[in-house]
Design an enzyme around this catalytic site. Sequence first.
Site, PDB file in Angstrom:
ATOM      1  N   LYS A 106     -10.117 -13.533   9.198  1.00 59.06           N
ATOM      2  CA  LYS A 106     -11.294 -13.233  10.013  1.00 59.06           C
ATOM      3  C   LYS A 106     -12.455 -14.140   9.599  1.00 59.06           C
ATOM      4  O   LYS A 106     -13.119 -14.741  10.428  1.00 59.06           O
ATOM      5  CB  LYS A 106     -11.651 -11.749   9.857  1.00 59.06           C
ATOM      6  CG  LYS A 106     -12.867 -11.340  10.645  1.00 59.06           C
ATOM      7  CD  LYS A 106     -13.103  -9.839  10.563  1.00 59.06           C
ATOM      8  CE  LYS A 106     -14.444  -9.485  11.197  1.00 59.06           C
ATOM      9  NZ  LYS A 106     -14.746  -8.065  11.161  1.00 59.06           N
ATOM     10  N   GLU A 142      -7.768 -16.017  -1.480  1.00 54.34           N
ATOM     11  CA  GLU A 142      -6.305 -16.082  -1.485  1.00 54.34           C
ATOM     12  C   GLU A 142      -5.783 -16.921  -0.319  1.00 54.34           C
ATOM     13  O   GLU A 142      -4.924 -17.791  -0.480  1.00 54.34           O
ATOM     14  CB  GLU A 142      -5.712 -14.668  -1.373  1.00 54.34           C
ATOM     15  CG  GLU A 142      -5.971 -13.773  -2.569  1.00 54.34           C
ATOM     16  CD  GLU A 142      -7.244 -12.946  -2.441  1.00 54.34           C
ATOM     17  OE1 GLU A 142      -8.200 -13.384  -1.751  1.00 54.34           O
ATOM     18  OE2 GLU A 142      -7.298 -11.863  -3.046  1.00 54.34           O
ATOM     19  N   GLY A 201     -11.095  -6.023   9.964  1.00 58.16           N
ATOM     20  CA  GLY A 201      -9.851  -6.639   9.485  1.00 58.16           C
ATOM     21  C   GLY A 201      -8.662  -5.700   9.591  1.00 58.16           C
ATOM     22  O   GLY A 201      -7.595  -6.076  10.083  1.00 58.16           O
ATOM     23  N   ARG A 202      -8.828  -4.457   9.141  1.00 62.14           N
ATOM     24  CA  ARG A 202      -7.692  -3.535   9.119  1.00 62.14           C
ATOM     25  C   ARG A 202      -7.376  -2.956  10.492  1.00 62.14           C
ATOM     26  O   ARG A 202      -6.456  -2.160  10.632  1.00 62.14           O
ATOM     27  CB  ARG A 202      -7.923  -2.437   8.084  1.00 62.14           C
ATOM     28  CG  ARG A 202      -9.256  -1.715   8.191  1.00 62.14           C
ATOM     29  CD  ARG A 202      -9.537  -0.886   6.948  1.00 62.14           C
ATOM     30  NE  ARG A 202     -10.851  -0.265   6.952  1.00 62.14           N
ATOM     31  CZ  ARG A 202     -11.972  -0.870   6.520  1.00 62.14           C
ATOM     32  NH1 ARG A 202     -11.940  -2.105   6.078  1.00 62.14           N
ATOM     33  NH2 ARG A 202     -13.125  -0.224   6.540  1.00 62.14           N
ATOM     34  N   GLU A 245      -9.064   1.916   2.513  1.00 63.14           N
ATOM     35  CA  GLU A 245     -10.205   0.999   2.622  1.00 63.14           C
ATOM     36  C   GLU A 245     -11.248   1.592   3.576  1.00 63.14           C
ATOM     37  O   GLU A 245     -12.448   1.360   3.425  1.00 63.14           O
ATOM     38  CB  GLU A 245      -9.753  -0.393   3.103  1.00 63.14           C
ATOM     39  CG  GLU A 245     -10.776  -1.486   2.809  1.00 63.14           C
ATOM     40  CD  GLU A 245     -10.270  -2.899   3.093  1.00 63.14           C
ATOM     41  OE1 GLU A 245     -10.208  -3.288   4.260  1.00 63.14           O
ATOM     42  OE2 GLU A 245      -9.934  -3.619   2.131  1.00 63.14           O
ATOM     43  N   HIS A 256      15.707   9.204  -3.462  1.00 56.48           N
ATOM     44  CA  HIS A 256      16.400   8.877  -4.717  1.00 56.48           C
ATOM     45  C   HIS A 256      15.436   8.299  -5.738  1.00 56.48           C
ATOM     46  O   HIS A 256      15.851   7.652  -6.693  1.00 56.48           O
ATOM     47  CB  HIS A 256      17.548   7.912  -4.429  1.00 56.48           C
ATOM     48  CG  HIS A 256      18.568   8.526  -3.519  1.00 56.48           C
ATOM     49  ND1 HIS A 256      19.630   9.268  -3.993  1.00 56.48           N
ATOM     50  CD2 HIS A 256      18.626   8.585  -2.171  1.00 56.48           C
ATOM     51  CE1 HIS A 256      20.326   9.729  -2.956  1.00 56.48           C
ATOM     52  NE2 HIS A 256      19.738   9.330  -1.835  1.00 56.48           N
ATOM     53  N   LYS A 288     -14.399  -9.385  -6.442  1.00 58.07           N
ATOM     54  CA  LYS A 288     -14.390 -10.767  -5.939  1.00 58.07           C
ATOM     55  C   LYS A 288     -15.464 -11.592  -6.654  1.00 58.07           C
ATOM     56  O   LYS A 288     -15.222 -12.718  -7.080  1.00 58.07           O
ATOM     57  CB  LYS A 288     -14.695 -10.792  -4.431  1.00 58.07           C
ATOM     58  CG  LYS A 288     -13.544 -10.344  -3.539  1.00 58.07           C
ATOM     59  CD  LYS A 288     -13.931 -10.539  -2.066  1.00 58.07           C
ATOM     60  CE  LYS A 288     -12.942  -9.866  -1.129  1.00 58.07           C
ATOM     61  NZ  LYS A 288     -13.352  -9.886   0.272  1.00 58.07           N
TER      62      LYS A 288
HETATM   63  O1  F6P Z   1     -10.066  -7.044   0.987  1.00 59.71           O
HETATM   64  C1  F6P Z   1     -11.181  -7.087   1.765  1.00 59.71           C
HETATM   65  C2  F6P Z   1     -10.951  -7.723   3.102  1.00 59.71           C
HETATM   66  O2  F6P Z   1     -12.213  -8.073   3.591  1.00 59.71           O
HETATM   67  C3  F6P Z   1     -10.207  -6.859   4.099  1.00 59.71           C
HETATM   68  O3  F6P Z   1     -11.017  -5.908   4.685  1.00 59.71           O
HETATM   69  C4  F6P Z   1      -9.694  -7.883   5.032  1.00 59.71           C
HETATM   70  O4  F6P Z   1      -8.718  -7.364   5.867  1.00 59.71           O
HETATM   71  C5  F6P Z   1      -9.198  -8.908   4.059  1.00 59.71           C
HETATM   72  O5  F6P Z   1     -10.166  -8.906   3.034  1.00 59.71           O
HETATM   73  C6  F6P Z   1      -8.976 -10.297   4.592  1.00 59.71           C
HETATM   74  O6  F6P Z   1     -10.137 -10.858   5.100  1.00 59.71           O
HETATM   75  P1  F6P Z   1     -10.097 -12.135   6.030  1.00 59.71           P
HETATM   76  O7  F6P Z   1      -9.330 -11.787   7.260  1.00 59.71           O
HETATM   77  O8  F6P Z   1     -11.525 -12.475   6.324  1.00 59.71           O
HETATM   78  O9  F6P Z   1      -9.409 -13.237   5.274  1.00 59.71           O
END
Ligand code: F6P
Length: 528
Positions: free
Chosen positions: A195, A201, A252-253, A338, A369, A497
């Site tokens: 987003k 990452e 995002g979620r 979240e 199990h 972060k």
């Molecule tokens: O972990 C926090 C967060 O902002 C989530 O809410 C989101 O889904 C994720 O990081 C990834 O964010 P982005 O889509 O901006 O990379």
Amino acid sequence: MTRCDRTSAWAELNAHFAERGCSLDLRQAFAADATRFERFSLQAPEVFADLSKNLVDAPTFDLLLQLADQCGLPAQRDALLRGDIVNATEGRAVLHTALRAPRGAGPFSDEVHGVLDAMLDYAERVRADGAITDIVNIGIGGSDLGPQMVVPALDAYTQPLLQRLHFVSNVDGHDITPLLKRLDPRHTLFIVASKTFTTQETMANAHAARDWFLSAGGSHIEKHFAATTTNVEAAAEFGIHTTFGFWDWVGGRYSLWSAIGLPIAIAIGATHFRALLAGAHAMDQHFAQAPLAQNLPVLLGLLDVWYRNFHGFTSRSVAPYHQGLKRLPAYLQQLEMESNGKRVDVAGAALPYGTSPVVWGEPGTNGQHAYFQMLHQGTDVIPVEFIAVKTAAHTLADQHHKLLANCLAQSQALMLGKTADEAQGEKAPTAAAGFDPAVLAKHRSFPGNRPSTTLMLEALTPRSLGALIALYEHRVFTSGALWGINSFDQWGVELGKALCNQLLPRLSSGNTDGLDGSTAGLLKKLRS
Ligand code: F6P
């Protein structure tokens, strides 16, 4: 809007819980009411729900419905669906429902359907492109968990021989490295899904993918990289010009319905992707229009409040009896924890009651199990949510019957339990010879009266899965609204972060000045 603990229904629920709610016995409730199953079950779009094995009676539900009313749930729901700024701390509307509204029906319809058409057209072209054999989605959190959950769930609708889909999320190089070893740059499409297009990452993995692509002889980066993002400029700066955008009002979620769903669309095709949206829309309409007493997301959200705040249960286990739903618990962890893992209300006041439970689980029968022992005989009561799918997408009918029998048996065992007398009356062939039968019976007895919900789908289809996910979204909204929290921000992920960014240079320099003793000690050890 009134916070739940400031309503008269809350006080009445407390009294009701102390008087009889805490001691409700499911076995007696079924014995006393031959219609309990019919009275406490409900058909919503695509999803049937049996709520009868929950620790509730009619007065409990009446009071919970009064609570919803006194908290202004209908008005809060309408504000959400209308596009009001319900995410106040980020100054945003929350309109994932607009992403699945039919053309011309919802807010921002032209923008939504413009991107949807373009994204689905691109997905169809990728599907038809014989040169692309592997698609890698690089994203994390909401830019990963939705597609990663839906793609295997709809395996019956994918064309596995055409393309393989991979998901890379972790900043840990052990995620992308083994995958890259198996890929050929000429036949690979990378989708960078973010987003913000700034997530550490995702950017690290995107750079690793691009470096590998170029060093492995890849050319025509424009054909092999696409991005799904609200930050089209940053994607362009990275060198990606095939971009599908979305908007800040898509959390995002809650984003699998947007361009973030591109890997899903490539896997199942445009028609099935539209069916996924249509199923979610059907659930949106149910949530918007059904009276609260027959509104499944509302009832599930109310049960969550009942269990969390009156019974004091701190977790809920999800057991999908469908291997395709193996990633559903992980997806729900982000969706629920979240969203509702908050400790202050919308006005910033500390909450005097618990909010999000821990959500966890594994597909059945695997979980049986592993941790079901604890669900049946452990010291904590953990409500379980079973998901059963009536019709299988395979031809192993006998195995499907076994799966369904297991699913029914588990909720039955949780509810019925087994007394020590019953246990003592049975043979226990594996018990130690000569072990005291009365003591053994204590080990072999089950308290029972452990609550569960069973959700049932006719079949796992794009449409039913869409409805199921939307059901969970609205249920999380319901409990969050009653708790008076903002379910749509996530400030709790920020501190880690920021500290990570501060620690990163110290890993190279070894500078531990000003660090706490433990972090300094660990850092030294990592560098030694
Ligand atoms: O972990 C926090 C967060 O902002 C989530 O809410 C989101 O889904 C994720 O990081 C990834 O964010 P982005 O889509 O901006 O990379």
